[in-house]
Design a protein around this motif. Structure first.
Motif, PDB file in Angstrom:
ATOM      1  N   HIS A 247     -32.790  -4.032 -11.880  1.00 59.59           N
ATOM      2  CA  HIS A 247     -31.967  -5.073 -12.506  1.00 59.59           C
ATOM      3  C   HIS A 247     -32.463  -5.485 -13.884  1.00 59.59           C
ATOM      4  CE1 HIS A 247     -29.486  -5.322  -9.003  1.00 59.59           C
ATOM      5  NE2 HIS A 247     -30.577  -5.285  -8.269  1.00 59.59           N
ATOM      6  N   THR A 248     -33.686  -5.172 -14.218  1.00 60.73           N
ATOM      7  CA  THR A 248     -34.170  -5.486 -15.571  1.00 60.73           C
ATOM      8  C   THR A 248     -33.548  -4.552 -16.602  1.00 60.73           C
ATOM      9  OG1 THR A 248     -36.118  -4.042 -15.452  1.00 60.73           O
ATOM     10  CG2 THR A 248     -36.371  -6.330 -14.668  1.00 60.73           C
ATOM     11  N   ARG A 249     -32.942  -3.464 -16.154  1.00 59.00           N
ATOM     12  CA  ARG A 249     -32.306  -2.502 -17.067  1.00 59.00           C
ATOM     13  C   ARG A 249     -30.789  -2.670 -17.140  1.00 59.00           C
ATOM     14  NH1 ARG A 249     -35.524   2.325 -18.111  1.00 59.00           N
ATOM     15  NH2 ARG A 249     -37.526   2.138 -17.064  1.00 59.00           N
ATOM     16  N   THR A 250     -30.225  -3.583 -16.375  1.00 63.95           N
ATOM     17  CA  THR A 250     -28.779  -3.778 -16.360  1.00 63.95           C
ATOM     18  C   THR A 250     -28.278  -4.159 -17.748  1.00 63.95           C
ATOM     19  OG1 THR A 250     -28.779  -4.422 -14.037  1.00 63.95           O
ATOM     20  CG2 THR A 250     -26.907  -5.168 -15.364  1.00 63.95           C
ATOM     21  N   LYS A 251     -27.190  -3.513 -18.163  1.00 63.00           N
ATOM     22  CA  LYS A 251     -26.556  -3.790 -19.463  1.00 63.00           C
ATOM     23  C   LYS A 251     -25.204  -4.449 -19.216  1.00 63.00           C
ATOM     24  CE  LYS A 251     -29.626  -1.372 -21.774  1.00 63.00           C
ATOM     25  NZ  LYS A 251     -30.832  -2.044 -22.126  1.00 63.00           N
ATOM     26  N   LEU A 252     -24.936  -5.514 -19.952  1.00 61.85           N
ATOM     27  CA  LEU A 252     -23.673  -6.248 -19.831  1.00 61.85           C
ATOM     28  C   LEU A 252     -22.977  -6.281 -21.179  1.00 61.85           C
ATOM     29  CD1 LEU A 252     -25.010  -9.308 -17.805  1.00 61.85           C
ATOM     30  CD2 LEU A 252     -23.950  -7.233 -16.893  1.00 61.85           C
ATOM     31  N   ASP A 253     -21.694  -5.872 -21.195  1.00 64.02           N
ATOM     32  CA  ASP A 253     -20.860  -5.934 -22.399  1.00 64.02           C
ATOM     33  C   ASP A 253     -19.680  -6.851 -22.098  1.00 64.02           C
ATOM     34  OD1 ASP A 253     -22.428  -3.990 -23.674  1.00 64.02           O
ATOM     35  OD2 ASP A 253     -21.179  -2.364 -22.923  1.00 64.02           O
ATOM     36  N   TRP A 254     -19.618  -7.978 -22.766  1.00 62.99           N
ATOM     37  CA  TRP A 254     -18.570  -8.971 -22.519  1.00 62.99           C
ATOM     38  C   TRP A 254     -17.359  -8.657 -23.382  1.00 62.99           C
ATOM     39  CZ3 TRP A 254     -19.659 -11.870 -18.445  1.00 62.99           C
ATOM     40  CH2 TRP A 254     -20.999 -11.982 -18.070  1.00 62.99           C
ATOM     41  N   HIS A 255     -16.155  -8.776 -22.805  1.00 58.03           N
ATOM     42  CA  HIS A 255     -14.905  -8.446 -23.498  1.00 58.03           C
ATOM     43  C   HIS A 255     -13.928  -9.623 -23.437  1.00 58.03           C
ATOM     44  CE1 HIS A 255     -15.457  -4.043 -24.049  1.00 58.03           C
ATOM     45  NE2 HIS A 255     -16.387  -4.265 -23.129  1.00 58.03           N
ATOM     46  N   TRP A 256     -13.110  -9.721 -24.476  1.00 62.05           N
ATOM     47  CA  TRP A 256     -12.093 -10.778 -24.533  1.00 62.05           C
ATOM     48  C   TRP A 256     -11.018 -10.578 -23.471  1.00 62.05           C
ATOM     49  CZ3 TRP A 256     -13.204 -14.986 -26.976  1.00 62.05           C
ATOM     50  CH2 TRP A 256     -13.958 -14.968 -28.149  1.00 62.05           C
ATOM     51  N   THR A 257     -10.681  -9.309 -23.196  1.00 62.62           N
ATOM     52  CA  THR A 257      -9.610  -9.034 -22.233  1.00 62.62           C
ATOM     53  C   THR A 257     -10.066  -8.024 -21.190  1.00 62.62           C
ATOM     54  OG1 THR A 257      -8.667  -7.158 -23.433  1.00 62.62           O
ATOM     55  CG2 THR A 257      -7.857  -9.377 -24.027  1.00 62.62           C
ATOM     56  N   ARG A 258      -9.455  -8.087 -20.030  1.00 62.57           N
ATOM     57  CA  ARG A 258      -9.741  -7.106 -18.979  1.00 62.57           C
ATOM     58  C   ARG A 258      -9.300  -5.710 -19.423  1.00 62.57           C
ATOM     59  NH1 ARG A 258     -11.536  -6.763 -14.039  1.00 62.57           N
ATOM     60  NH2 ARG A 258     -10.659  -5.259 -12.573  1.00 62.57           N
ATOM     61  N   GLU A 259      -8.194  -5.651 -20.142  1.00 71.57           N
ATOM     62  CA  GLU A 259      -7.681  -4.364 -20.603  1.00 71.57           C
ATOM     63  C   GLU A 259      -8.690  -3.653 -21.504  1.00 71.57           C
ATOM     64  OE1 GLU A 259      -5.912  -7.263 -20.769  1.00 71.57           O
ATOM     65  OE2 GLU A 259      -4.621  -6.804 -19.069  1.00 71.57           O
ATOM     66  N   SER A 260      -9.326  -4.394 -22.416  1.00 72.45           N
ATOM     67  CA  SER A 260     -10.301  -3.753 -23.301  1.00 72.45           C
ATOM     68  C   SER A 260     -11.537  -3.329 -22.516  1.00 72.45           C
ATOM     69  CB  SER A 260     -10.668  -4.654 -24.486  1.00 72.45           C
ATOM     70  OG  SER A 260     -11.728  -5.512 -24.200  1.00 72.45           O
ATOM     71  N   ALA A 261     -11.925  -4.115 -21.516  1.00 70.77           N
ATOM     72  CA  ALA A 261     -13.071  -3.751 -20.677  1.00 70.77           C
ATOM     73  C   ALA A 261     -12.756  -2.501 -19.859  1.00 70.77           C
ATOM     74  CB  ALA A 261     -13.442  -4.913 -19.757  1.00 70.77           C
ATOM     75  N   LEU A 262     -11.543  -2.410 -19.314  1.00 68.02           N
ATOM     76  CA  LEU A 262     -11.158  -1.237 -18.530  1.00 68.02           C
ATOM     77  C   LEU A 262     -11.111   0.026 -19.385  1.00 68.02           C
ATOM     78  CD1 LEU A 262      -8.408  -2.816 -16.251  1.00 68.02           C
ATOM     79  CD2 LEU A 262     -10.676  -1.992 -15.538  1.00 68.02           C
ATOM     80  N   ALA A 263     -10.604  -0.100 -20.614  1.00 69.95           N
ATOM     81  CA  ALA A 263     -10.577   1.054 -21.523  1.00 69.95           C
ATOM     82  C   ALA A 263     -11.999   1.498 -21.854  1.00 69.95           C
ATOM     83  CB  ALA A 263      -9.802   0.706 -22.793  1.00 69.95           C
ATOM     84  N   ALA A 264     -12.878   0.539 -22.112  1.00 67.03           N
ATOM     85  CA  ALA A 264     -14.279   0.857 -22.410  1.00 67.03           C
ATOM     86  C   ALA A 264     -14.954   1.486 -21.190  1.00 67.03           C
ATOM     87  CB  ALA A 264     -15.016  -0.397 -22.855  1.00 67.03           C
ATOM     88  N   GLU A 265     -14.623   0.994 -19.998  1.00 69.08           N
ATOM     89  CA  GLU A 265     -15.191   1.551 -18.772  1.00 69.08           C
ATOM     90  C   GLU A 265     -14.791   3.012 -18.608  1.00 69.08           C
ATOM     91  OE1 GLU A 265     -15.161   0.620 -13.991  1.00 69.08           O
ATOM     92  OE2 GLU A 265     -13.299   0.416 -15.123  1.00 69.08           O
ATOM     93  N   ARG A 266     -13.527   3.296 -18.792  1.00 69.09           N
ATOM     94  CA  ARG A 266     -13.035   4.674 -18.633  1.00 69.09           C
ATOM     95  C   ARG A 266     -13.749   5.620 -19.601  1.00 69.09           C
ATOM     96  NH1 ARG A 266      -7.828   6.962 -16.678  1.00 69.09           N
ATOM     97  NH2 ARG A 266      -7.744   9.043 -17.572  1.00 69.09           N
ATOM     98  N   ARG A 267     -13.849   5.200 -20.865  1.00 72.28           N
ATOM     99  CA  ARG A 267     -14.560   6.027 -21.858  1.00 72.28           C
ATOM    100  C   ARG A 267     -16.016   6.212 -21.466  1.00 72.28           C
ATOM    101  NH1 ARG A 267     -11.768   2.769 -25.307  1.00 72.28           N
ATOM    102  NH2 ARG A 267     -13.613   1.509 -25.721  1.00 72.28           N
ATOM    103  N   ALA A 268     -16.667   5.129 -21.060  1.00 72.78           N
ATOM    104  CA  ALA A 268     -18.087   5.189 -20.716  1.00 72.78           C
ATOM    105  C   ALA A 268     -18.333   6.105 -19.521  1.00 72.78           C
ATOM    106  CB  ALA A 268     -18.620   3.784 -20.431  1.00 72.78           C
TER     107      ALA A 268
END
Length: 105
Positions: free
Chosen positions: A71-92
């Protein structure tokens, strides 16, 4: 609750990384978070998106791979919208190929 608070604390004090974009909203204003879990060797285990980090982490804690997460290596990227987070997730997932994600595409 403790795990969620620790994840928030780690994200607030962490130096920006390749996965953390400075232009993303502060976690209290964000609508969704893209998260990455790594093991103790730095191997990427899982990438996901949630609107409720606490609830999702509690759900993941029942997974068979959860005990391998550092858990010390967990990375969190906060997004304004769920849609942008989902698009980033798919790419990642496509680019980074975490070992526990299912890739339907």
């Amino acid at each position: 609750m403790k795990l969620y608070e620790e994840a928030v604390r780690l994200n607030e004090i962490a130096e920006p990384t390749i996965h953390q974009q400075i232009h993303l909203p502060h976690w209290t204003e964000a609508k969704a978070v893209l998260y990455r879990f790594f093991d103790d060797r730095g191997m990427l285990l899982y990438i996901g998106v949630t609107g409720s980090l606490k609830t999702r982490m509690q759900s993941h804690s029942r997974g068979r791979w959860w005990d391998h997460v550092d858990h010390t290596r967990t990375k969190l990227d906060w997004h304004w919208t769920r849609e942008s987070a989902l698009a980033a997730e798919r790419r990642a997932i496509q680019e980074e190929k975490p070992i526990w994600n299912i890739r339907p595409w």
